[in-house]
Design an enzyme around this catalytic site. Sequence first.
Site, short mmCIF file in Angstrom:
data_model
loop_
_atom_site.label_atom_id
_atom_site.label_comp_id
_atom_site.label_asym_id
_atom_site.label_seq_id
_atom_site.Cartn_x
_atom_site.Cartn_y
_atom_site.Cartn_z
N LYS A 137 0.85 -1.19 0.00
CA LYS A 137 0.00 0.00 0.00
C LYS A 137 0.88 1.24 0.00
O LYS A 137 1.70 1.43 0.91
CB LYS A 137 -0.92 0.00 1.23
CG LYS A 137 -1.73 1.31 1.39
CD LYS A 137 -2.71 1.25 2.55
CE LYS A 137 -3.38 2.61 2.77
NZ LYS A 137 -4.33 2.62 3.92
N ASP A 194 -2.77 10.22 3.27
CA ASP A 194 -4.16 9.82 3.40
C ASP A 194 -4.94 10.87 4.19
O ASP A 194 -4.93 10.86 5.41
CB ASP A 194 -4.26 8.44 4.08
CG ASP A 194 -5.70 7.96 4.18
OD1 ASP A 194 -6.59 8.58 3.56
OD2 ASP A 194 -5.93 6.94 4.88
N LYS A 240 -10.71 12.92 7.11
CA LYS A 240 -10.34 12.58 8.49
C LYS A 240 -10.36 13.84 9.35
O LYS A 240 -10.10 14.94 8.83
CB LYS A 240 -8.91 12.04 8.52
CG LYS A 240 -8.72 10.64 8.00
CD LYS A 240 -7.25 10.24 8.11
CE LYS A 240 -6.99 8.89 7.49
NZ LYS A 240 -7.65 7.78 8.18
N ASP A 260 1.35 6.34 5.33
CA ASP A 260 0.41 5.40 4.72
C ASP A 260 0.97 4.72 3.46
O ASP A 260 0.27 3.99 2.78
CB ASP A 260 -0.91 6.13 4.42
CG ASP A 260 -2.12 5.24 4.63
OD1 ASP A 260 -2.00 4.21 5.32
OD2 ASP A 260 -3.19 5.58 4.09
N ASP A 283 -12.31 7.01 2.83
CA ASP A 283 -11.16 6.82 3.72
C ASP A 283 -10.76 5.34 3.80
O ASP A 283 -9.71 5.00 4.32
CB ASP A 283 -11.48 7.37 5.11
CG ASP A 283 -10.24 7.58 5.96
OD1 ASP A 283 -9.12 7.55 5.39
OD2 ASP A 283 -10.38 7.76 7.19
N ARG A 300 -7.68 -0.51 0.71
CA ARG A 300 -8.17 -1.77 0.14
C ARG A 300 -8.48 -1.61 -1.35
O ARG A 300 -8.45 -2.58 -2.09
CB ARG A 300 -9.38 -2.26 0.94
CG ARG A 300 -10.53 -1.31 0.97
CD ARG A 300 -11.53 -1.63 2.09
NE ARG A 300 -11.06 -1.18 3.40
CZ ARG A 300 -11.71 -1.37 4.54
NH1 ARG A 300 -12.85 -2.03 4.54
NH2 ARG A 300 -11.23 -0.92 5.68
N1 BES Z 1 -4.56 4.64 6.52
C1 BES Z 1 -5.71 4.36 7.29
C2 BES Z 1 -5.44 3.38 8.41
C3 BES Z 1 -4.49 3.85 9.48
C4 BES Z 1 -4.97 4.53 10.58
C5 BES Z 1 -3.14 3.59 9.39
C6 BES Z 1 -4.09 4.96 11.56
C7 BES Z 1 -2.26 4.01 10.36
C8 BES Z 1 -2.74 4.69 11.45
C9 BES Z 1 -6.81 3.77 6.40
O1 BES Z 1 -6.80 4.19 5.09
C10 BES Z 1 -8.12 4.19 6.97
O2 BES Z 1 -8.38 5.36 7.01
N2 BES Z 1 -8.92 3.22 7.40
C11 BES Z 1 -10.20 3.50 7.96
C12 BES Z 1 -11.14 2.44 7.46
C13 BES Z 1 -12.58 2.70 7.77
C14 BES Z 1 -13.09 3.93 7.01
C15 BES Z 1 -13.40 1.49 7.40
C16 BES Z 1 -10.07 3.45 9.47
O3 BES Z 1 -9.32 2.64 9.98
O4 BES Z 1 -10.71 4.26 10.13
ZN ZN Z 2 -5.00 4.79 4.33
MN MN Z 3 -7.86 6.02 4.80
#
Ligand code: BES
Ligand code: ZN
Ligand code: MN
Length: 507
Positions: A266, A271, A278, A289, A348, A352
Amino acid sequence: MFKNHEVTLRAIAKDLKKVESQALVIGVGQGTDGPVLLDNPLPVKAANALAASLQVLGITGAADEVRRLPGVPEVGAQVLVLTGVGRLTGNQTSEEALRRAAGSAVRQLAGVESVAVALPTTTVGQAAAVAEGAALGAYTYSGLRTAEAAVKAKVGSVTIFTPAADDPALAPALKRAAIVAKAVNATRSLVNEPPSHLYPETFAEAAKDLAKGLPVKVTVLDEKRLERDGYGGILGVGQGSSRPPRMVKVEYAPTRAKVKLALVGKGITFDSGGISLKPAGSMMTMKCDMAGAAAVLNALLAVAELGLPVRLTAWLCLAENMPSATATRPSDVLTMFGGKTVEVLNTDAEGRLVMADGLAAASAELPDAILDVATLTGAQMVALGKRVSAVMGDDGVSAAVKAAADRAGELFWPMPLPEELRPTLDSPVADLANIGEKMGGMMTAAVFLNEFVGENKDGSKIPWAHLDIAGPAFNEGSAFGYTPKQATGVAVRTLVSYVEDVLVRTA
Ligand code: BES
Ligand code: ZN
Ligand code: MN
């Protein structure tokens, strides 16, 4: 821009007078009755005097306690350094304990040019662990600070004082330690680079730079090519940014290869969350990220430099996730590489989407196994905390990753792919939605990825494991052991060990 850090590593067996280093590091443990000086090569009188004064010196032997003392006669080094290895109830000569104690000392000795480390080692494995820990601890990120004083020079050379120095197996083990540490440190530097400087295009350039001189082919797919080939996930995530996305395919294909493996990383260079923006606080670490892409790139380069007989392809899925008038909207539908459709309900959950393209593209080449690495979910940290990564996927591959991580000294823990999560990803308009059950969200994300892992010609699924490194990729706290602040370079060591283990099994 993306400078690499290399430390000179060597080993000697005897004669402390020949230690030309400025500092000599020895170990102290926390015993039940106070600090204990570990086995060391100091003259007996000096060692006894030192052991007797530890308590009064206020030295406890706790992990990360590093203290400098004046040198003693008969020792070439000007300064003695005591490094804590922690409680002596555990195994303080385990390779990871040695790696951490050496790493902590070398890290805290930044500014000193040359260091000798005399921790208790009898085997080649232990001596190599000390060397690797020292080289990892020598990492510093100078970044873009203009005040020179703000950045201490890293330790430049490390001499390992070990009886194993006479073993002919040590030289290759030291070489491996240097190559692996260089790969981890290069990963750290890519992740530490601010997103103003590191974005898909410059990441692709950095991949080419890092691969120079190695038997590795780097192919960069730009946005036009991504469009033509149907990489809808990467394009959908990247379309909100003024910096267009890239897929970088890195291939190492030696003629005597025994197995064919694929890595997918990834690479979200920042992000923001996209339209599903966010909150400000959650964005602060989001330059990390792309840590998965940086890890798979550098693991591949290490494998190539080690000359391992494996055909290895790394897929770096690079995009910047930004909100704008051109960004993907919640409820848009994307057509991924290979044709599956995905309803984007939360922009967000972008990791995936790019990984789906990467996994599908990797699958099309029918590798013997696929490993993917991603800072995929915040839920990863809820499940396992900030220092333990998760591995999910097919049982055999997951178990092999866990074993490789154990051997490498990285903390990974297997988690399941519960079947009942799949229907939570059902969509009324597309093959699947990009979000589902929130509880256990790390596993939901993995179940999504699972849908994009392809099949062999006989209809069996390509063996696959997914490594979620969301917490461990970035250290927001203080440095510890060989781990600096900010980027940690996690997963590189596990990936290299995994490839070595596969080769041992297929031999
Ligand atoms: N990059 C984030 C995940 C992340 C969060 C990595 C904190 C490192 C530290 C990912 O893209 C994300 O935002 N995931 C969301 C998914 C949700 C919207 C289903 C999350 O974890 O809130
Ligand atoms: Zn992310
Ligand atoms: Mn994200």
